[in-house]
Write an enzyme that holds these catalytic residues in place. Structure first.
Site, mmCIF file in Angstrom:
data_model
loop_
_atom_site.group_PDB
_atom_site.id
_atom_site.type_symbol
_atom_site.label_atom_id
_atom_site.label_comp_id
_atom_site.label_asym_id
_atom_site.label_seq_id
_atom_site.Cartn_x
_atom_site.Cartn_y
_atom_site.Cartn_z
ATOM 1 N N LYS A 79 0.830 -1.209 0.000
ATOM 2 C CA LYS A 79 0.000 0.000 0.000
ATOM 3 C C LYS A 79 0.867 1.263 0.000
ATOM 4 O O LYS A 79 1.896 1.325 0.673
ATOM 5 C CB LYS A 79 -0.915 -0.024 1.226
ATOM 6 C CG LYS A 79 -1.917 1.125 1.292
ATOM 7 C CD LYS A 79 -2.814 0.960 2.507
ATOM 8 C CE LYS A 79 -3.881 2.056 2.562
ATOM 9 N NZ LYS A 79 -4.783 1.876 3.723
ATOM 10 N N SER A 154 -9.394 1.944 2.283
ATOM 11 C CA SER A 154 -8.453 2.701 1.478
ATOM 12 C C SER A 154 -7.369 1.851 0.833
ATOM 13 O O SER A 154 -6.581 2.354 0.031
ATOM 14 C CB SER A 154 -7.780 3.763 2.347
ATOM 15 O OG SER A 154 -7.044 3.168 3.410
ATOM 16 N N SER A 178 -10.187 -0.440 6.205
ATOM 17 C CA SER A 178 -9.421 -0.271 4.972
ATOM 18 C C SER A 178 -8.777 -1.535 4.444
ATOM 19 O O SER A 178 -8.248 -1.531 3.331
ATOM 20 C CB SER A 178 -8.342 0.792 5.170
ATOM 21 O OG SER A 178 -8.923 2.073 5.285
#
Length: 460
Positions: A79, A154, A178
């Site tokens: 990420k 996210s 997320s």
């Protein structure tokens, strides 16, 4: 084994050990797949093709068929909220487009030391605060199972990368769903660890931080199988002296199938019929795996989502946005204003402190319940995978309605608990430091769930 981009960790490593393929060939196959698929999904924000190939070739030369770690030869997506040496660390913000990491975060170092081959950064929304992945720097990610739909957020880019076969596994983080939301929307497995299990030692600090990140935010893997989650967890878990919040606690596995409590609407969640059907099917799978599953015993947690939103929202609107709000994409800023503005406690520290005290009171009640029912099965969100623009400039009323469908997410974060999202949009939750119980339970029902296939967004 088939194509390397469809393989599990065990299959990849068996092929390396048997001489059927090399690490460099595995990386090359994934890079070819990325070249074909990523223009459609926009899920990789940045790819380190030459570096990953060189690292794979070096490992081939040094180790040959011998496996040099539990993740040796495994392509990973990381990420874009973690520093990876030589890549931009942006949190999705255009203002950070030139910010290059000169080192790896501790968790990334652990992955590399275990042999993982980092392919690149997965796309994220601005500030990593959204249940969708729309970046002011990189644009929107699209779900490889249906390009008109959201990847979730996210960690949406990383979930999509695993679903599309662009990476075998990925690393995300979860402050408000997320990991679990993108895993559910993209149809893969995702593990949010307990607070304190995986250390947070960043090379580049994130946006203005707060105690909420320490108490509620954790890291964890995505994978197409439970075994792949377990392989990554054993590498990244463990306290680090530079993170005072990380805990040197052993991860516990119980000896027998544990009783399971079903959570449906006890958080006040609005559930669509399709989610109810998936929850019912998961209950049946748990029963077939030998668990005693009990309905209507979970305590009323209707205040838990609001308490989470009051703490998070007050931090965002009174600390974070005043400092960096001008750098955030308009749709992201409006989303934060419309969603969290409903819960902003304002500058009165007494109200903010009272929210933390209420959190503790709710937590005291829940931990006692979890001693009697150590496993909980619940929806992640109240709806199937939504359209790409489901949260974009929708207004306050629609934002409030969206919150009602997300209420099963936040209580897990509020109390720092581990949660494992199944590919069908249902999650398993347990006590802190009992991740092995989640993995064992998910593995037991994995054969009873629809298999996770690699998505083909271009039609084959």
């Amino acid at each position: 084994m088939g194509e390397p981009w469809t393989a599990s960790i065990a299959e990849l490593q068996a092929a390396i050990a048997g001489g059927a393929t090399s690490r460099a060939e595995i990386v090359a196959a994934h890079l070819d797949r990325i070249q074909r698929v990523n223009p459609l999904t926009n899920s990789f924000a940045e790819v380190r093709a030459e570096e990953a190939l060189a690292e794979a070739g070096k490992a081939d030369a040094q180790h040959g068929r011998a496996l040099a770690g539990p993740l040796d030869g495994v392509p990973m997506s990381i990420k874009d909220s973690f520093a990876v040496r030589g890549l931009r660390r942006t949190d999705g913000l255009p203002v950070h487009a030139g910010r290059i990491a000169d080192g790896d975060d501790v968790v990334v170092t652990r992955l590399r030391d275990a042999g993982a081959l980092v392919i690149g950064h997965g796309n994220v929304p601005d500030l990593c605060i959204r249940w969708n992945t729309i970046s002011g720097l990189y644009g929107a990610s699209r779900n490889p199972r249906d390009l008109t739909r959201s990847t979730g957020g996210s960690s949406g880019g990383d979930a999509a990368n695993v679903a599309a076969g662009l990476a075998t596994v990925a690393l995300g983080q979860d402050l408000g769903g997320s990991i679990r939301v993108p895993a559910s929307f993209c149809g893969v497995y995702g593990l949010r660890t307990s607070a304190g299990v995986v250390p947070n030692v960043p090379v580049i600090p994130a946006f203005p931080s707060s105690t909420t990140v320490d108490a509620m935010g954790t890291f964890g893997p995505f994978g197409r199988s439970v075994a792949d989650l377990a392989a990554v967890l054993q590498v990244i878990a463990g306290a680090h002296p530079y993170d005072p919040v990380s805990v040197p606690a052993p991860l516990v596995r119980s000896e027998h199938p544990l009783p399971v409590a079903v959570l449906r609407t006890e958080t006040g969640a609005v559930l669509e019929p399709e989610i109810e059907r998936r929850l019912d099917a998961t209950v049946v799978a748990l029963q077939e795996a030998g668990h005693d599953v009990v309905e209507a015993v979970f305590p009323d947690l209707r205040r838990a989502p609001e308490v989470w939103a009051e703490i998070i929202g007050t931090d965002l609107l009174n600390v974070t946005l005043p400092e960096v709000g001008s750098q955030v994409l308009a749709s992201g800023r409006v989303h934060i204003d419309e969603m969290f503005g409903l819960f902003d406690l304002g500058p009165d520290v007494r109200r903010y402190g009272a929210a933390w005290l209420e959190r503790r009171a709710l937590q005291d009640r829940l931990v006692r319940f979890l001693e009697e029912y150590p496993l909980v099965v619940a929806p992640v969100v109240g709806m199937p995978t939504p359209p790409l623009d489901f949260d974009d400039h929708i207004g306050v009323e629609a934002s409030a309605a969206l919150f009602q469908r997300m209420r099963c997410v936040m209580w897990v974060n509020l109390f720092g608990l581990p949660g494992l999202a199944l590919p069908n949009g249902i999650q398993l939750v347990t006590r802190r430091f009992h991740e092995p119980d989640l993995l064992a339970t998910a593995a037991a029902i994995e054969p009873l769930l629809p298999p996770v296939e690699v998505a083909e967004p271009y039609g084959g």
